[in-house]
Write an enzyme that holds these catalytic residues in place. Structure first.
Site, PDB file in Angstrom:
ATOM      1  N   ARG A  42       0.838  -1.203   0.000  1.00 52.33           N
ATOM      2  CA  ARG A  42       0.000   0.000   0.000  1.00 52.33           C
ATOM      3  C   ARG A  42       0.872   1.252   0.000  1.00 52.33           C
ATOM      4  NH1 ARG A  42      -3.859  -0.394   4.870  1.00 52.33           N
ATOM      5  NH2 ARG A  42      -1.785  -0.811   5.669  1.00 52.33           N
ATOM      6  N   ARG A  43       1.989   1.199   0.765  1.00 50.49           N
ATOM      7  CA  ARG A  43       2.856   2.386   0.893  1.00 50.49           C
ATOM      8  C   ARG A  43       4.274   2.036   0.455  1.00 50.49           C
ATOM      9  NH1 ARG A  43       1.777   2.560   7.117  1.00 50.49           N
ATOM     10  NH2 ARG A  43       1.674   0.358   6.599  1.00 50.49           N
ATOM     11  N   GLY A 132      -1.567 -21.157  11.487  1.00 50.97           N
ATOM     12  CA  GLY A 132      -0.205 -20.750  11.120  1.00 50.97           C
ATOM     13  C   GLY A 132       0.679 -21.853  10.587  1.00 50.97           C
ATOM     14  N   ILE A 134       1.182 -24.853  11.571  1.00 48.78           N
ATOM     15  CA  ILE A 134       0.805 -26.269  11.777  1.00 48.78           C
ATOM     16  C   ILE A 134       0.321 -26.892  10.470  1.00 48.78           C
ATOM     17  CG2 ILE A 134      -0.628 -27.860  13.109  1.00 48.78           C
ATOM     18  CD1 ILE A 134      -1.043 -25.625  15.167  1.00 48.78           C
ATOM     19  N   GLY A 185       2.560  -7.802  22.378  1.00 48.35           N
ATOM     20  CA  GLY A 185       2.462  -7.806  20.913  1.00 48.35           C
ATOM     21  C   GLY A 185       1.625  -8.954  20.355  1.00 48.35           C
ATOM     22  N   GLU A 188      -3.761  -7.315  18.618  1.00 50.60           N
ATOM     23  CA  GLU A 188      -3.640  -6.145  17.753  1.00 50.60           C
ATOM     24  C   GLU A 188      -4.213  -4.929  18.473  1.00 50.60           C
ATOM     25  OE1 GLU A 188      -4.139  -6.542  13.813  1.00 50.60           O
ATOM     26  OE2 GLU A 188      -3.566  -8.652  13.779  1.00 50.60           O
ATOM     27  N   LYS A 203     -11.737 -19.503  10.621  1.00 49.86           N
ATOM     28  CA  LYS A 203     -10.920 -20.727  10.563  1.00 49.86           C
ATOM     29  C   LYS A 203     -11.810 -21.966  10.717  1.00 49.86           C
ATOM     30  CE  LYS A 203      -6.899 -18.288  12.364  1.00 49.86           C
ATOM     31  NZ  LYS A 203      -6.234 -17.804  13.586  1.00 49.86           N
ATOM     32  N   GLY A 305       2.138 -15.341  13.882  1.00 48.26           N
ATOM     33  CA  GLY A 305       3.485 -14.782  13.837  1.00 48.26           C
ATOM     34  C   GLY A 305       4.037 -14.849  12.426  1.00 48.26           C
TER      35      GLY A 305
END
Ligand code: NDP
Ligand code: HSE
Length: 433
Positions: A42-43, A132, A134, A185, A188, A203, A305
């Site tokens: 986008r940027r 993720g 798995i 972290g 969000e 999911k 992650g």
């Protein structure tokens, strides 16, 4: 093999790093070198640290990049419904192979992507979209295709698992645990999709579609988040030898008309500490699959992650690249069973109900009468002081298996009783006790 990368954020940057670090091995495994043809973001000017990639590859024209004749594989790690859907449908119709981590899009309109893949004869792979790193979707869509899956039960959201694990370990309340998840972290800035169960529901839809050869979308999934789970619920679970997890459950069964059907739901539930999913702590994911011949299988690992998710993306890239070189494509979507989705009211489970009641003769009888009228059988009752100085008591009732509709009607009637001050919480109990 030329690859267009759409998105270079948390996951995309790790895809770039792995492509660079593993380039020789990946080329050997595929049988041809993998090159990045372009990266849509986008940027353009955003600081991306020390990314091992030529800055000239960045573009804001994702569609233009996809349409290029020298692009074989499109990897989408942007997220959201649009413009991702338009890009991926365009890529697939043009015969490109697509790898995506976009669970929201797959759950919202996976059919559009699968149809476009058939039209263009490319591959559509999405291992990273659920749990993720798995390896889970490949086993469901390939290894277990000789079997009949009866139930998939999973912890598929890392953020909420971190929060609930912290609440269990320290007795912290939801708000405090969410703050810790944000500081570390995991959560969000806007944690709504995680804590309200939207991420897990997407999911769940993907898992149910693969397990039951049926198109299941996000709208078919009953969804409840964890914002209402209190430290009192967690303490009550502990007292029963349980813990609370946000579960995604996709189960085969019979509906009220006696037809085979599926029920798919996401909600917090108490599970015994002896259940394999109870020990899944921190931000880890785990999925428990039950199949007729295979029996019980469990998949465990990092569900979120940049690097873990990029690992799954790269695995898919190798698979689709090999297919292209061999001039083949993987089997298309398997949705032949087309099972109806059972309404939540027909879901069968056990319940833990906590009531604030007046502490006087006849209260237990009145409460038990409500359960009896709705054919909900009580398994255990525990009474304790309410904690206030008003002479009220707390009643904790655990039921035998009942339908969600019967339980909802029971709770509605309890709320109308003068002796019931409040229904403090209603939680499902899964996994036996
Ligand atoms: P990020 O927000 O970190 O990155 C998104 C990327 O997409 C950024 O590079 C951004 O550009 C780019 N982008 C956004 N909008 C546009 C647009 N309109 N045109 C071009 N580029 C755009 O997301 P994540 O990497 O965390 O997630 C990516 C996908 O992976 C999502 O579908 C997510 O659900 C999924 N996923 C993520 C996991 C995780 O742990 N993060 C785990 C499993 C799946 P710019 O850099 O310029 O802002
Ligand atoms: N927000 C998601 C989680 C990322 O917490 O599990 C992985 O899909």
């Amino acid at each position: 093999m030329r690859l267009a990368l759409l998105g270079c954020g948390t996951v995309g940057a790790e895809v770039v790093r792995l492509l660079h670090e593993q380039s020789a091995d990946l080329a050997a495994r595929i049988g041809a070198p993998l090159e990045i043809a372009g990266i849509a973001v986008r940027r353009i000017g955003r600081d991306r640290g020390e990314l091992p990639v030529d800055p000239a590859l960045f573009t804001t024209d994702a569609l233009g990049l996809i349409k290029r004749d020298d692009v074989d594989v499109v990897v989408e790690v942007v997220g959201g419904i649009e413009p991702a859907r338009t890009w991926l449908v365009e890529a697939l119709r043009r015969g490109k192979s697509v790898v995506t981590a976009n669970k929201a899009l797959l759950a919202e309109d996976g059919g559009a992507l699968h149809d476009a893949a058939v039209e263009g004869s490319g591959d559509l792979y999405y291992e990273a979209s659920v749990a993720g790193a798995i390896p889970l979707l490949r086993p469901l869509r390939e290894s277990l295709h000789g079997d009949r899956i009866t139930q998939v039960t999973g912890i598929v959201n890392g953020t909420t698992n971190f929060i609930l694990s912290a609440m269990h370990a320290t007795g912290a309340g939801f708000a405090e645990a969410l703050e810790e998840a944000t500081e570390l972290g995991y959560a969000e800035a806007d944690p709504t999709a995680d804590v309200e169960g939207f991420d897990a529901a997407a999911k769940a839809a993907i898992l149910a579609s693969l397990a039951f050869h049926t198109r299941v979308g996000a709208a078919d999934v009953h969804r409840e988040g964890i914002t209402e789970v209190t430290s009192a619920d967690v303490a009550s679970a502990k007292a029963m030898g349980c813990t609370i997890k946000l579960l995604c459950i996709a189960a085969r069964g019979m509906d009220a008309q006696g037809r085979e059907s599926v029920n798919v739901r996401v909600h917090p539930a108490m599970i015994p500490l002896t259940h394999p999913l109870a020990s899944v702590g921190d931000a880890f994911n785990a999925v428990f699959v039950e199949a007729d011949a295979a029996g019980q299988l469990m998949f465990y690992g990092r569900g979120a992650g940049g690097a873990p998710t990029a690992s799954a993306v790269l695995g898919d890239v190798v698979a689709v690249a090999r297919n292209r070189l061999a001039g083949v494509r993987s089997a298309s979507e398997s949705a032949y069973a087309d099972l109806p989705v059972r309404p939540m009211g027909e879901a069968l489970t056990r319940y833990h109900i906590s009531l604030d009641v007046a502490d006087r003769p006849g209260v237990l009888e009145a409460v038990a009468g409500v359960f009896a009228r709705h054919h909900v059988s009580i398994a255990t009752v525990r009474q304790g002081p309410s904690g206030g100085d008003n002479g009220d008591a707390v009643l904790v009732i655990v039921t035998h298996v009942a339908s969600d509709a019967a339980l909802a009607a029971t709770v509605d009637e309890l709320r109308g009783l003068e002796i019931v001050r409040s229904v403090a919480s209603v939680l499902r109990v899964e996994g036996g006790l």
